[in-house]
Motif scaffolding. Sequence first.
Motif, short mmCIF file in Angstrom:
data_model
loop_
_atom_site.label_atom_id
_atom_site.label_comp_id
_atom_site.label_asym_id
_atom_site.label_seq_id
_atom_site.Cartn_x
_atom_site.Cartn_y
_atom_site.Cartn_z
N LYS A 1 48.73 50.67 39.47
CA LYS A 1 47.91 51.67 38.94
C LYS A 1 47.01 51.50 37.92
O LYS A 1 47.12 50.40 37.04
N ALA A 2 45.71 52.11 37.93
CA ALA A 2 44.71 51.61 36.88
C ALA A 2 45.15 51.72 35.56
O ALA A 2 46.02 52.77 35.17
N GLY A 3 44.79 50.49 34.72
CA GLY A 3 45.27 50.45 33.29
C GLY A 3 46.50 49.77 33.19
O GLY A 3 46.90 49.60 32.13
N SER A 4 47.48 49.90 34.22
CA SER A 4 48.56 49.02 34.22
C SER A 4 48.47 47.76 33.85
O SER A 4 47.65 46.88 34.22
N GLU A 5 49.70 46.89 33.27
CA GLU A 5 49.33 45.49 33.26
C GLU A 5 49.25 44.74 34.56
O GLU A 5 48.72 43.90 34.72
N ARG A 6 50.13 45.26 35.69
CA ARG A 6 50.00 44.67 36.81
C ARG A 6 48.46 44.82 37.35
O ARG A 6 47.77 43.83 37.77
N GLY A 7 48.00 46.01 37.26
CA GLY A 7 46.58 46.24 37.84
C GLY A 7 45.56 45.66 37.09
O GLY A 7 44.74 45.06 37.89
N ARG A 8 45.84 45.28 35.71
CA ARG A 8 44.76 44.64 34.95
C ARG A 8 44.69 42.86 35.58
O ARG A 8 43.73 42.33 35.90
N ILE A 9 45.98 42.43 35.63
CA ILE A 9 46.17 41.20 36.05
C ILE A 9 45.62 41.01 37.44
O ILE A 9 44.79 40.02 37.62
N ALA A 10 45.99 41.94 38.34
CA ALA A 10 45.37 41.96 39.70
C ALA A 10 44.01 41.85 39.66
O ALA A 10 43.27 41.14 40.63
N LEU A 11 43.02 42.66 38.92
CA LEU A 11 41.94 42.63 38.94
C LEU A 11 41.23 41.35 38.47
O LEU A 11 40.33 40.78 39.21
N TRP A 12 41.77 40.84 37.48
CA TRP A 12 41.36 39.23 37.08
C TRP A 12 41.66 38.16 37.96
O TRP A 12 40.80 37.20 38.09
N HIS A 13 42.78 38.45 38.70
CA HIS A 13 43.18 37.35 39.83
C HIS A 13 41.83 37.57 40.79
O HIS A 13 41.66 36.69 41.48
N ALA A 14 41.76 38.95 41.39
CA ALA A 14 40.71 39.10 42.44
C ALA A 14 39.33 38.48 41.99
O ALA A 14 38.81 37.71 42.89
N LEU A 15 38.95 38.67 40.68
CA LEU A 15 37.57 38.16 40.44
C LEU A 15 37.79 36.79 40.27
O LEU A 15 36.73 36.04 40.66
N ALA A 16 38.71 36.00 40.00
CA ALA A 16 38.83 34.60 40.08
C ALA A 16 38.76 33.87 41.17
O ALA A 16 38.31 32.91 41.49
N HIS A 17 39.38 34.62 42.19
CA HIS A 17 39.36 34.12 43.69
C HIS A 17 37.94 34.18 43.73
O HIS A 17 37.44 33.36 44.96
N ILE A 18 37.19 35.37 43.76
CA ILE A 18 35.85 35.23 44.09
C ILE A 18 35.10 34.20 43.62
O ILE A 18 34.25 33.61 44.46
N GLU A 19 35.17 34.00 42.49
CA GLU A 19 34.24 32.62 41.93
C GLU A 19 34.97 31.51 42.49
O GLU A 19 33.92 30.52 42.57
N PHE A 20 36.19 31.18 42.72
CA PHE A 20 36.60 30.10 43.39
C PHE A 20 35.96 29.79 44.62
O PHE A 20 35.54 28.74 44.83
N VAL A 21 35.83 30.66 45.49
CA VAL A 21 35.30 30.85 46.98
C VAL A 21 33.77 30.49 46.60
O VAL A 21 33.06 29.92 47.44
N ALA A 22 33.09 31.23 45.62
CA ALA A 22 31.79 30.87 45.33
C ALA A 22 31.32 29.68 45.15
O ALA A 22 30.11 29.28 45.33
N ILE A 23 32.15 28.77 44.57
CA ILE A 23 32.08 27.34 44.39
C ILE A 23 31.79 26.65 45.61
O ILE A 23 30.57 25.93 45.70
N ASP A 24 32.38 26.87 46.74
CA ASP A 24 32.16 26.19 48.07
C ASP A 24 31.12 26.97 48.68
O ASP A 24 30.20 26.19 49.48
N LEU A 25 30.86 28.21 48.65
CA LEU A 25 29.62 28.68 49.32
C LEU A 25 28.30 28.03 48.41
O LEU A 25 27.39 27.71 49.45
N ALA A 26 28.27 27.83 47.24
CA ALA A 26 27.09 27.35 46.80
C ALA A 26 27.01 26.01 47.25
O ALA A 26 25.89 25.37 47.70
N LEU A 27 28.13 24.94 47.07
CA LEU A 27 28.16 23.63 47.62
C LEU A 27 27.74 23.35 48.88
O LEU A 27 27.08 22.65 49.47
N ASP A 28 28.31 24.61 49.88
CA ASP A 28 28.11 24.38 51.25
C ASP A 28 26.27 24.73 51.62
O ASP A 28 25.63 24.08 52.46
#
Length: 269
Positions: A74-101
């Motif tokens: 649910k938007a605004g819930s603790e689980r929802g907030r953490i899941a958002l930050w986790h998804a953003l962290a994953h995007i940036e993690f993959v972006a490291i390899d995208l730029a390196l490649d």
Amino acid sequence: MLMSLDHRPSVSAAIRATMLECNPHRKAMAARKVARDWRLGRLAFEFDVTMPDQPGRPDVPELLPPGRMPKRGKAGSERGRIALWHALAHIEFVAIDLALDMAGRFGAEMGEQFVSDFLAVAADEAMHFALLGRHLRALGSHYGAYPAHAGLWTAAHDTRHDVAARLAVVPMVLEARALDVTPATVERVRAQGDESGARILERILDDEIRHVRCGANHFADVAKRLDLVTADLWKSLVSRYFRGTLKPPFNDSARLAAGLSRDLYAGVA
């Protein structure tokens, strides 16, 4: 016979080793080191190894196809907030390899400035990942606690043979999308009272504008070298290699700052 006296490691070998690193923290640190070593002249402009088809990944997070990704909560819930930050962290993690490649796969063809630009992007993405990981820990979680999207590397694999296609899809579509959605995310995070998170996202947005502009500039150089109209080439490659659709609303001001005119992308949205 003349012999080379350059005993420096090759930039391609340093990039490949970093891409194959599985530990997220070590990969981020290694990406920043490769960029620093290149900037300081410690790596030779040599491409004596190939880039891996798949970069190293940790055991967690579990990577799932888009249709199997769980709801964030649910938007605004603790689980929802953490899941958002986790998804953003994953995007940036993959972006490291995208730029390196990008630098390691196409650097020999595109030249030293291209390598410099995309190693700098990789260092930025590593810094973003570190900031988001720290924020996750402050929220009582960590990277790997949730499943993550498996499709982010697909665009790189599909365009591994063509630098123009890679530039068209990764910086000019995928990263450009972040310019559209991040401002609303900043507002939502700030409304939840998370000022430190909002500042992290604002910093990432500023950097992403620069990253998209870097990709757009190099794409224009490729089009010029091929004696093709930049917009026509981009639209052709996006229709061929991008599996999704370009969806409005667009952040026209941020896109313009990144070198993407409304005329370029409105015709394919």
